[in-house]
Write a protein that holds these residues in place. Structure first.
Motif, mmCIF file in Angstrom:
data_model
loop_
_atom_site.group_PDB
_atom_site.id
_atom_site.type_symbol
_atom_site.label_atom_id
_atom_site.label_comp_id
_atom_site.label_asym_id
_atom_site.label_seq_id
_atom_site.Cartn_x
_atom_site.Cartn_y
_atom_site.Cartn_z
ATOM 1 N N PRO A 103 -13.403 12.234 9.259
ATOM 2 C CA PRO A 103 -11.949 12.177 9.453
ATOM 3 C C PRO A 103 -11.398 13.562 9.762
ATOM 4 C CG PRO A 103 -12.460 12.153 7.116
ATOM 5 C CD PRO A 103 -13.765 12.286 7.846
ATOM 6 N N GLY A 104 -10.488 13.610 10.687
ATOM 7 C CA GLY A 104 -10.050 14.884 11.231
ATOM 8 C C GLY A 104 -9.188 15.731 10.326
ATOM 9 N N SER B 128 -2.315 15.777 1.182
ATOM 10 C CA SER B 128 -3.307 16.642 0.539
ATOM 11 C C SER B 128 -3.548 17.900 1.371
ATOM 12 C CB SER B 128 -4.621 15.883 0.309
ATOM 13 O OG SER B 128 -5.183 15.509 1.539
ATOM 14 N N GLY C 152 -1.881 5.761 8.814
ATOM 15 C CA GLY C 152 -1.196 4.703 9.552
ATOM 16 C C GLY C 152 0.319 4.793 9.506
ATOM 17 N N THR D 37 -5.034 10.646 -1.038
ATOM 18 C CA THR D 37 -5.819 9.742 -0.193
ATOM 19 C C THR D 37 -5.994 8.416 -0.939
ATOM 20 O OG1 THR D 37 -7.711 10.966 -1.040
ATOM 21 C CG2 THR D 37 -7.029 11.484 1.188
ATOM 22 N N SER E 187 0.469 9.287 6.101
ATOM 23 C CA SER E 187 -0.907 8.797 5.944
ATOM 24 C C SER E 187 -1.530 8.592 7.322
ATOM 25 C CB SER E 187 -0.891 7.485 5.152
ATOM 26 O OG SER E 187 -0.366 6.455 5.951
ATOM 27 N N HIS F 296 0.812 -1.223 0.000
ATOM 28 C CA HIS F 296 0.000 0.000 0.000
ATOM 29 C C HIS F 296 0.852 1.283 0.000
ATOM 30 C CE1 HIS F 296 -3.588 2.395 0.840
ATOM 31 N NE2 HIS F 296 -2.927 2.999 1.805
ATOM 32 N N PRO G 263 -8.965 16.566 6.992
ATOM 33 C CA PRO G 263 -9.561 17.599 6.138
ATOM 34 C C PRO G 263 -10.290 18.675 6.943
ATOM 35 C CG PRO G 263 -10.186 15.387 5.410
ATOM 36 C CD PRO G 263 -9.430 15.217 6.675
ATOM 37 N N PHE H 184 -3.697 14.092 13.478
ATOM 38 C CA PHE H 184 -4.755 14.986 12.979
ATOM 39 C C PHE H 184 -6.120 14.485 13.443
ATOM 40 C CE2 PHE H 184 -1.766 16.970 10.018
ATOM 41 C CZ PHE H 184 -2.312 18.227 9.831
ATOM 42 N N GLY I 26 -1.292 11.434 10.282
ATOM 43 C CA GLY I 26 -2.738 11.461 10.059
ATOM 44 C C GLY I 26 -3.516 11.101 11.323
ATOM 45 N N GLU I 27 -2.946 10.163 12.069
ATOM 46 C CA GLU I 27 -3.563 9.745 13.331
ATOM 47 C C GLU I 27 -3.609 10.926 14.302
ATOM 48 O OE1 GLU I 27 -1.198 6.463 14.530
ATOM 49 O OE2 GLU I 27 -2.479 5.953 16.230
ATOM 50 N N ASP J 276 -7.693 21.007 8.380
ATOM 51 C CA ASP J 276 -7.192 21.755 7.216
ATOM 52 C C ASP J 276 -8.123 22.948 6.937
ATOM 53 O OD1 ASP J 276 -5.820 22.422 4.940
ATOM 54 O OD2 ASP J 276 -6.186 20.553 3.852
ATOM 55 N N HIS K 53 1.204 4.555 -2.473
ATOM 56 C CA HIS K 53 1.172 5.996 -2.160
ATOM 57 C C HIS K 53 2.360 6.717 -2.806
ATOM 58 C CE1 HIS K 53 -2.280 6.755 0.313
ATOM 59 N NE2 HIS K 53 -2.001 5.777 1.162
HETATM 60 O O1 KG4 Z 1 -3.454 7.688 2.951
HETATM 61 P P1 KG4 Z 1 -4.790 7.700 3.588
HETATM 62 O O2 KG4 Z 1 -5.976 8.025 2.748
HETATM 63 O O3 KG4 Z 1 -5.068 6.330 4.280
HETATM 64 C C1 KG4 Z 1 -4.079 5.587 4.919
HETATM 65 O O4 KG4 Z 1 -3.344 4.857 4.222
HETATM 66 O O5 KG4 Z 1 -3.967 5.763 6.155
HETATM 67 O O6 KG4 Z 1 -4.675 8.736 4.804
HETATM 68 C C2 KG4 Z 1 -5.744 9.003 5.632
HETATM 69 C C3 KG4 Z 1 -5.298 10.045 6.641
HETATM 70 C C4 KG4 Z 1 -6.323 10.327 7.715
HETATM 71 O O7 KG4 Z 1 -5.681 10.327 8.977
HETATM 72 C C5 KG4 Z 1 -6.823 11.714 7.344
HETATM 73 O O8 KG4 Z 1 -7.259 12.465 8.457
HETATM 74 C C6 KG4 Z 1 -5.586 12.326 6.713
HETATM 75 O O9 KG4 Z 1 -5.023 11.283 5.974
HETATM 76 N N1 KG4 Z 1 -5.920 13.441 5.820
HETATM 77 C C7 KG4 Z 1 -5.504 14.713 6.025
HETATM 78 C C8 KG4 Z 1 -6.088 15.489 4.994
HETATM 79 N N2 KG4 Z 1 -6.827 14.665 4.190
HETATM 80 C C9 KG4 Z 1 -6.702 13.414 4.723
HETATM 81 N N3 KG4 Z 1 -4.723 15.241 6.972
HETATM 82 C C10 KG4 Z 1 -4.488 16.567 6.924
HETATM 83 N N4 KG4 Z 1 -5.027 17.381 5.991
HETATM 84 C C11 KG4 Z 1 -5.811 16.898 5.015
HETATM 85 N N5 KG4 Z 1 -6.341 17.707 4.088
#
Ligand code: KG4
Ligand code: ZN
Length: 340
Positions: A182-183, A277, A142, A305, A140, A115, A185, A170, A167-168, A188, A119
């Motif tokens: 999800p936090g 993103s 994870g 994403t 991401s 995965h 976006p 966030f 991401g976690e 952001d 990315h």
């Molecule tokens: O890569 P992804 O789609 O899935 C995984 O492989 O984990 O990443 C998802 C993560 C989530 O924690 C989400 O909150 C974060 O990416 N995310 C963002 C934004 N868009 C998605 N974090 C910050 N700003 C964003 N605009």
């Protein structure tokens, strides 16, 4: 002229059921994503059992749509690429079982894809000139990895998070200030109304590991700040908290990425994963790269994403290098980058 290589890619590692048809690794003919976000919102996060069930419901539909949109039939395909890890085991299994079934029924070569490799490879889609070697920051839900992409399929992990992924962090901070899932976006968006200098949150540095990250201290600092406000009866400005937290994360990501690029002497930086993103991160990286004479690459948000086009890009290079998976391909929830 060489024959085109058409790959059907399948992604189901978390809460997106996705299929794409990709030509020669970089040309996306279709990219269909069925998101389960609305469903998981009710629970404040991804519920693995629900995710697996929803993948089963959607996967055939998503594949049919991807083939139709790209004007392709199963007979045209050179290979089927599928994410087999890391991710939620039940969710991964749906994509893997589906890919194996089509591969077996039609005698189409099967390629299991990592995965995170997907990315990283998302950067190849819109940057036709990008070739290894380069440095990639993967951020991401994870994973948070600083990776040297030495060649197609050859990765050296320079640094990683010691605790939470970016991401976690966030997602957890968003929950703490009542923004829901999800936090990323949501932070952001809200941060645009806030002052990033309003609150000073700490940036963790790890002794002797300049490329490693730690976000749990930052998360605790935000929680302490919120508790302190509550105890003193001070009203919290959520936009200021969002903007200040986001700045603290982005500053660390930029600092570490710049250091890695400079020390590697490679001069090329790519970013990848859902957090890539983030508007503030993209701008901060772009500016730092411009100031340091570094070429900067980032996928469009839709390829940051989870999606299957990125799996098709990674799958193409694996396929061209001779990678083939057998019908014993299984889901590997904690698959490490660079392992098979
Ligand atoms: O890569 P992804 O789609 O899935 C995984 O492989 O984990 O990443 C998802 C993560 C989530 O924690 C989400 O909150 C974060 O990416 N995310 C963002 C934004 N868009 C998605 N974090 C910050 N700003 C964003 N605009
Ligand atoms: Zn992902």
């Amino acid at each position: 002229m060489e024959k085109d290589v058409l790959i059907l890619a399948i992604e189901s590692s978390c809460d997106e059921t996705a299929a794409a048809v990709v030509k020669n690794g970089r040309d996306v003919l279709s990219n269909v994503i069925s998101s389960q976000i609305e469903l998981h919102k009710l629970y404040g996060g991804v519920v693995p059992e629900i995710a697996s069930r929803k993948h089963i419901e959607k996967i055939n539909q998503v594949i049919t749509e991807a083939l139709k949109e790209s004007d392709t039939t199963l007979d045209d395909l050179d290979a089927i690429a599928v994410t087999y890890g890391p991710g939620l085991v039940g969710a991964l299994l749906v994509g893997v079982a589906e890919a194996k079934a089509i591969s077996f029924a039609r005698n189409i070569p099967l390629v299991g894809v990592h995965h995170i490799e997907g990315h990283i490879s998302a950067n190849y889609i819109e940057n036709k000139d990008l070739e290894p070697p380069f440095i990639c920051l993967v951020v991401s839900g994870g994973h948070t990895h600083l990776v040297k992409v030495a060649d197609y399929g050859t990765y050296e992990i320079l640094g990683r998070t010691r605790d939470d992924a970016a991401g976690e962090a966030f997602d957890k901070v968003a929950r703490a200030i009542g923004l829901g899932y999800p936090g990323g976006p949501k932070i952001d968006r809200l941060s645009k109304e806030g002052n990033a200098e309003a609150i000073h949150f700490p940036k963790a540095k790890i002794a002797d590991a300049p490329y490693d990250f730690s976000f749990s201290g930052l998360k605790s600092a935000v929680l302490n700040y919120l508790n302190g406000c509550q105890m003193k009866g001070i009203e919290v400005n959520r936009a200021d908290v969002a903007a200040s937290f986001q700045k603290a994360v982005c500053d660390v990501l930029v600092e570490h990425a710049m250091l890695a690029v400079k020390e590697s002497g490679l001069n090329k930086l790519a970013i990848a994963g859902g957090v890539a993103s983030n508007g503030t991160l993209r701008m901060a990286m772009e500016q730092a790269c411009a100031e340091n004479g570094i070429r900067f690459y980032r996928p469009s948000p839709i390829f940051c994403t989870d999606n299957a086009a990125m799996i098709g890009a990674a799958g193409y290079y694996e396929y061209m290098q001779g990678t083939r998976s057998g019908y014993d391909l299984n889901a590997v929830p904690n698959l490490k980058l660079g392992e098979r």
